[in-house]
Design a protein around this motif. Structure first.
Motif, PDB file in Angstrom:
ATOM      1  N   ALA A 297       0.994  -1.094  -0.267  1.00 32.78           N
ATOM      2  CA  ALA A 297       0.014   0.018  -0.025  1.00 32.78           C
ATOM      3  C   ALA A 297       0.720   1.401  -0.218  1.00 32.78           C
ATOM      4  O   ALA A 297       0.677   2.411  -0.247  1.00 32.78           O
ATOM      5  CB  ALA A 297      -0.958  -0.089   1.014  1.00 32.78           C
ATOM      6  N   GLU A 313       1.502   7.837  10.536  1.00 38.78           N
ATOM      7  CA  GLU A 313       0.946   8.086  10.027  1.00 38.78           C
ATOM      8  C   GLU A 313       1.640   9.407   8.930  1.00 38.78           C
ATOM      9  O   GLU A 313       1.423   9.074   7.886  1.00 38.78           O
ATOM     10  CB  GLU A 313      -0.834   9.345  10.960  1.00 38.78           C
ATOM     11  CG  GLU A 313      -1.779   9.109   9.636  1.00 38.78           C
ATOM     12  CD  GLU A 313      -3.473   9.383  10.307  1.00 38.78           C
ATOM     13  OE1 GLU A 313      -3.060  10.131  11.558  1.00 38.78           O
ATOM     14  OE2 GLU A 313      -4.183   9.801   9.387  1.00 38.78           O
ATOM     15  N   LEU A 322       0.663   7.458   0.872  1.00 39.12           N
ATOM     16  CA  LEU A 322      -0.379   5.133   0.491  1.00 39.12           C
ATOM     17  C   LEU A 322      -0.565   5.560  -1.335  1.00 39.12           C
ATOM     18  O   LEU A 322      -1.106   6.657  -1.978  1.00 39.12           O
ATOM     19  CB  LEU A 322      -1.334   5.401   1.436  1.00 39.12           C
ATOM     20  CG  LEU A 322      -0.458   4.859   3.001  1.00 39.12           C
ATOM     21  CD1 LEU A 322      -2.198   4.639   3.422  1.00 39.12           C
ATOM     22  CD2 LEU A 322      -0.061   3.896   3.246  1.00 39.12           C
ATOM     23  N   LYS A 323      -1.169   4.538  -1.979  1.00 36.72           N
ATOM     24  CA  LYS A 323      -1.255   3.904  -3.083  1.00 36.72           C
ATOM     25  C   LYS A 323      -2.695   3.068  -2.939  1.00 36.72           C
ATOM     26  O   LYS A 323      -2.794   3.165  -4.359  1.00 36.72           O
ATOM     27  CB  LYS A 323       0.365   3.673  -4.418  1.00 36.72           C
ATOM     28  CG  LYS A 323      -0.051   2.406  -4.095  1.00 36.72           C
ATOM     29  CD  LYS A 323       1.277   2.026  -5.111  1.00 36.72           C
ATOM     30  CE  LYS A 323       1.819   0.652  -4.071  1.00 36.72           C
ATOM     31  NZ  LYS A 323       2.858   0.313  -5.066  1.00 36.72           N
ATOM     32  N   ALA A 324      -2.489   2.477  -1.754  1.00 38.43           N
ATOM     33  CA  ALA A 324      -4.029   1.659  -1.580  1.00 38.43           C
ATOM     34  C   ALA A 324      -4.435   1.995   0.092  1.00 38.43           C
ATOM     35  O   ALA A 324      -3.813   2.172   0.695  1.00 38.43           O
ATOM     36  CB  ALA A 324      -3.224   0.584  -2.264  1.00 38.43           C
ATOM     37  N   GLU A 325      -5.608   1.866  -0.066  1.00 40.30           N
ATOM     38  CA  GLU A 325      -5.937   1.525   1.085  1.00 40.30           C
ATOM     39  C   GLU A 325      -5.515   0.722   2.499  1.00 40.30           C
ATOM     40  O   GLU A 325      -5.215  -0.433   1.957  1.00 40.30           O
ATOM     41  CB  GLU A 325      -7.497   0.908   1.358  1.00 40.30           C
ATOM     42  CG  GLU A 325      -8.385   1.297   2.679  1.00 40.30           C
ATOM     43  CD  GLU A 325      -9.900   1.186   3.360  1.00 40.30           C
ATOM     44  OE1 GLU A 325     -10.028   1.087   4.051  1.00 40.30           O
ATOM     45  OE2 GLU A 325     -10.686   0.177   1.888  1.00 40.30           O
ATOM     46  N   ALA A 326      -5.040   1.173   3.556  1.00 41.97           N
ATOM     47  CA  ALA A 326      -4.287   0.738   4.302  1.00 41.97           C
ATOM     48  C   ALA A 326      -5.547  -0.593   4.963  1.00 41.97           C
ATOM     49  O   ALA A 326      -5.866  -0.183   5.445  1.00 41.97           O
ATOM     50  CB  ALA A 326      -3.505   0.909   5.419  1.00 41.97           C
ATOM     51  N   ARG A 327      -4.398  -2.051   5.066  1.00 46.25           N
ATOM     52  CA  ARG A 327      -5.641  -2.641   5.390  1.00 46.25           C
ATOM     53  C   ARG A 327      -4.871  -3.637   6.823  1.00 46.25           C
ATOM     54  O   ARG A 327      -6.244  -4.303   7.335  1.00 46.25           O
ATOM     55  CB  ARG A 327      -6.213  -4.078   4.704  1.00 46.25           C
ATOM     56  CG  ARG A 327      -7.193  -3.149   3.876  1.00 46.25           C
ATOM     57  CD  ARG A 327      -8.846  -2.311   4.339  1.00 46.25           C
ATOM     58  NE  ARG A 327      -9.337  -3.385   5.678  1.00 46.25           N
ATOM     59  CZ  ARG A 327      -9.904  -4.186   5.412  1.00 46.25           C
ATOM     60  NH1 ARG A 327     -10.097  -4.726   4.087  1.00 46.25           N
ATOM     61  NH2 ARG A 327      -9.964  -4.641   6.583  1.00 46.25           N
ATOM     62  N   THR A 358      -2.220  -4.266   1.713  1.00 45.26           N
ATOM     63  CA  THR A 358      -3.212  -4.137   1.196  1.00 45.26           C
ATOM     64  C   THR A 358      -4.418  -4.863   2.093  1.00 45.26           C
ATOM     65  O   THR A 358      -4.054  -6.006   1.778  1.00 45.26           O
ATOM     66  CB  THR A 358      -2.764  -4.467  -0.451  1.00 45.26           C
ATOM     67  OG1 THR A 358      -2.421  -5.410  -0.631  1.00 45.26           O
ATOM     68  CG2 THR A 358      -2.195  -2.596  -0.695  1.00 45.26           C
ATOM     69  N   GLU A 359      -5.487  -4.628   1.365  1.00 47.47           N
ATOM     70  CA  GLU A 359      -6.991  -5.636   0.901  1.00 47.47           C
ATOM     71  C   GLU A 359      -6.009  -7.520   0.396  1.00 47.47           C
ATOM     72  O   GLU A 359      -6.546  -8.253   1.888  1.00 47.47           O
ATOM     73  CB  GLU A 359      -7.750  -5.610   0.328  1.00 47.47           C
ATOM     74  CG  GLU A 359      -8.902  -6.925   1.078  1.00 47.47           C
ATOM     75  CD  GLU A 359      -9.549  -6.826   2.186  1.00 47.47           C
ATOM     76  OE1 GLU A 359      -9.525  -5.696   3.395  1.00 47.47           O
ATOM     77  OE2 GLU A 359      -9.814  -7.739   2.625  1.00 47.47           O
TER      78      GLU A 359
END
Lengths: 450, 314
Positions: A297, A313, A322-327, A358-359
């Motif tokens: 991410a 953060e 970030l480039k994707a949602e942090a999961r 990522t997810e």
């Protein structure tokens, strides 16, 4: 594939994903505030000596140690104390947090000065005052480790530069960028602690760092500082686990329940050792930390120097976002690191990586029945039978767990990693260890009463 | 929301299903060879057997109200191995009963994959051989391999039966190796079995200890009792069992010493049964008996943990 057909392959080989190995450590600054926990170590931490409204400079102590094992915690930015609060940590324990609002000046405290070391005792005291704990991730107080009981004769200092966890490359960078100081730190530590041999252990996927260390070792010898051995080990997991590393370096076996000092060895992480050299030179306590920021991410993975207590953060934001949602956010490596519950958690002394998954990377596999394939058993560096321990732990069978030496498990996670049935082996084994400790304590109590 | 879980946070790609699919792939050369040796009936039996095993697995899980496991492909492996140990002229209904016994009785009634103490295919085959002796104890092969003009299956004696009864002429060593003689459809072609076995060894699905000790012990036994070692090694279910049955994860030990003990035990029993019992073949019974001993072998051969010492008895 080698040795597969013999079924002898002991260690596992996760993809190392060390894409940041070539990226120099970049200092990040301008943090608006830091939140520093006063407990970042094995053993009791500190009690706050500052209060709301106090002004602190970099290097000012924030708390007084609560016990012999405690090391001080220092301000990592200059500014005003905003609050001193008790908070619940991600592991459920409680600790005081000191929040400092930065004045943006990064003024260094007058208290920061080069330590005067004249003997073993003053060396150990200097290490304690520096706030140093094991920076490989364990957070064991270094002044305790370097001061074993007098009946244990230590003849070898092993410097752990194995860095066997995937993703993490800070030890690699520290070796590359400060090779001579790493060697000097090891020799100084060995000198003040009266240890004859110094051996660096490094995996062969860090060839540049190994070469840099070897060059530095030669220079140190020329300079008359002493000699160190650089041992290049095959890359596998968990080479950097203390007991495994000792076995690989000099063949000694740490007895179950024992410590490296029982076999005449002290193991220190290479960043810890480098910090010692730097501290002896500058007197700047442990207020900054070197971390790898990586994971699917993260937009621009890299190695960074950040103030201790800065929020994950803000670190991510300053590093490029970030480039994707942090999961999932992991403090440390993917094999033994801790997943945190909140992106605002602070960077700790013993953090060496922040991984943002990522997810897809964070997906938890569904477990199915054990097929008795033996992969966990072959992967176990301690030659335990993880599948049997898992079964006994699920059945709450403390007797069987104890008979099968569950307490010798180092929780490296290799068993869970290789399991084709995706069973949560080491996770249950940890519960098993708790069961056995409780059962032993109960037995002792009963024995004491009768 | 962040996901919080205990480490490790990454997993290897190998799954139970990928392991089972490797075994299925390893059996492909055997299925191809069987088509040349026994004609179209052989792949048909393999197909029906695999499909019925999967069906029984799925139905059993539904009836027992448990999580569906047919997707792990272990039932397909069992179906293929059961077909492999039956003759080409085996009636379909016998094959179906065999799969029912293997999957429902031997595997699912004991808890499913991982909890069955006996090898389902081997036990299914044993139940059939005692219950339907007439239907599955005549062996056949395509006419051209039995010196017959017929292009269809003709019944013929297996090499082990020839050795056992001391009459008839044995196939050439080359034919034994290629598998061009009467026998069970998946056991005759040693070359096809070796290709599959080597594939499993190289991909790390199995290791060498149990096969080598099983084959080695059988060979030594035959040598010691004055038998024709080569015929015994190249015929019957020995090679099939060596790579696909004494290496079964669930029903054999996981320790190297345990695997060797299992292989030696199964080899000795195979030798005893082949040479001294009324049956020409003894591999299935040998394996079943060793399956029963497996938990004990595993206990006896559990190694001491690194740095561990025996706990003092309190």
């Amino acid at each position: 594939m080698k040795m597969k057909w013999l079924g002898l392959s002991q260690a596992i080989h996760p993809a190392d994903k060390k894409g940041t190995a070539g990226l120099a450590i970049k200092p990040l600054s301008g943090f608006s505030r830091v939140t520093i926990p006063l407990d970042m170590q094995v053993g009791p931490g500190c009690e706050s000596i500052v209060k709301k409204g106090d002004h602190v400079d970099i290097g000012d102590p924030l708390g007084k140690p609560l016990g012999a094992w405690s090391v001080p915690v220092h301000a990592s930015v200059s500014g005003e104390v905003e609050s001193v609060q008790e908070q619940i940590l991600s592991d459920g324990s409680r600790a005081q947090y000191v929040t400092i609002v930065s004045d943006g000046k990064d003024t260094v405290s007058e208290l920061v000065k080069k330590p005067v070391v004249t003997d073993h005792a003053s060396f150990i005291e200097a290490i304690r005052v520096s706030g140093l704990v094991g920076l490989g991730g364990a957070a064991f107080p270094t002044h305790i480790k370097l001061n074993p009981p007098p009946d244990k004769k230590v003849d070898t200092l092993i410097v752990n530069a194995a860095e066997c966890e995937p993703y993490i490359t800070t030890d690699n960078r520290i070796c590359l960028e400060n090779a001579y100081e790493c060697v000097a730190g090891a020799l100084a530590t060995a000198f003040w602690c009266g240890i004859e041999n110094v051996v660096f252990g490094i995996e062969d996927n860090k060839k540049d760092a190994a070469v840099a260390l070897k060059k530095a070792a030669k220079r140190a010898k020329r300079d008359g500082r002493g000699s160190v051995e650089i041992k290049v080990l095959p890359t596998s997991y968990p080479t950097g686990a203390e007991k495994v590393l000792i076995r690989l370096i000099n063949g000694r076996i740490v007895p179950e329940g024992g410590l490296p000092a029982d076999v005449g060895v002290i193991v220190q992480n290479v960043t810890t050792i480098w910090f010692i050299a730097r501290y002896l030179r500058t007197g700047m306590p442990l207020v900054k930390k070197w971390i790898t920021l990586d994971g699917g991410a993260v937009k621009t993975p890299g190695n960074f120097e950040v103030p201790i207590g800065s929020s994950i953060e803000e670190v991510i934001e300053k590093a490029g976002g970030l480039k994707a949602e942090a999961r999932k956010i992991i403090m440390g490596g993917p094999m033994m690191g801790v997943a945190v519950d909140d992106i605002t958690r602070p960077i700790l002394k013993h953090n060496n990586a922040i991984l943002v998954f990522t997810e897809e990377e964070a997906a938890l596999p569904e477990e199915s029945a054990c097929i008795h394939c033996g992969r966990c058993f072959r992967a176990c560096p301690m030659k335990l039978m993880p599948a049997a321990l898992d079964k006994a732990a699920r059945a709450n069978n403390a007797t069987e767990l104890d008979e099968r030496h569950v307490l010798n498990c180092i929780e490296c996670g290799s068993c869970t990693y290789v399991c084709p049935a995706k069973r949560y082996l080491v996770q249950n084994i940890r519960n098993g260890k708790t069961l056995v400790r409780a059962a032993r304590a109960a037995a002792r109590e009963k024995g004491g009463q009768s | 929301m962040l996901r919080v879980s205990a480490s490790p946070h990454i997993r290897d790609k190998t799954t139970t299903r990928s392991v089972m699919l490797h075994v299925v792939i390893a059996l492909v050369p055997v299925i191809i060879a069987s088509t040349f040796i026994f004609g179209w009936r052989a792949p048909m039996l393999f197909g029906i057997s695999a499909a019925s095993a999967a069906l029984f697995e799925a139905l059993a899980r539904i009836v027992m109200k448990r999580k569906q496991t047919v997707g792990d492909f272990s039932a397909v492996v069992t179906g293929l191995l059961l077909a492999a140990s039956l003759p080409a002229n085996c009636p379909i209904w016998v094959l179906l009963i065999g799969n029912f016994v293997a999957i429902v009785v031997v595997k699912q009634m004991f808890g499913g994959l991982g909890d069955n103490f006996a090898n389902p295919a081997v036990t299914g085959r044993i139940v059939l051989s005692v219950s339907f002796t007439a239907q599955i104890s005549t062996y056949s092969v395509l006419g051209k391999f039995a010196g017959d003009a017929a292009t269809d299956l003709v019944s013929s004696a297996t090499p082990l039966a020839i050795v056992g009864q001391g009459q008839g002429s044995l196939p050439s060593t080359l034919d034994l190796f290629l598998g061009c003689h009467a026998g069970c459809i998946g056991e005759t072609s040693v070359v096809a079995l070796l290709i599959g076995g080597i594939f499993l060894l190289l991909t790390g699905i199995i290791d060498i200890w149990a096969p080598i000790s099983f084959i080695g012990t059988t060979a030594l036994f035959m040598l010691a009792t004055g038998q024709d070692v080569l015929v015994h090694l190249l015929s019957g279910a020995l090679i099939l069992a060596a790579f696909f049955m004494v290496t079964d994860y669930v029903t054999t030990p996981t320790t190297i010493l345990g695997k060797i003990i299992f292989g030696v035990g199964a080899g000795l029993l195979t030798g005893l049964l082949r040479v001294y019992s009324a049956m020409p073949e003894g591999v299935s019974f040998a394996i079943l008996l060793m399956n029963i001993l497996t938990p004990h072998i595993e206990r006896w051969t559990t190694p001491m943990t690194v740095g561990g010492a025996k706990h003092a008895k309190s």
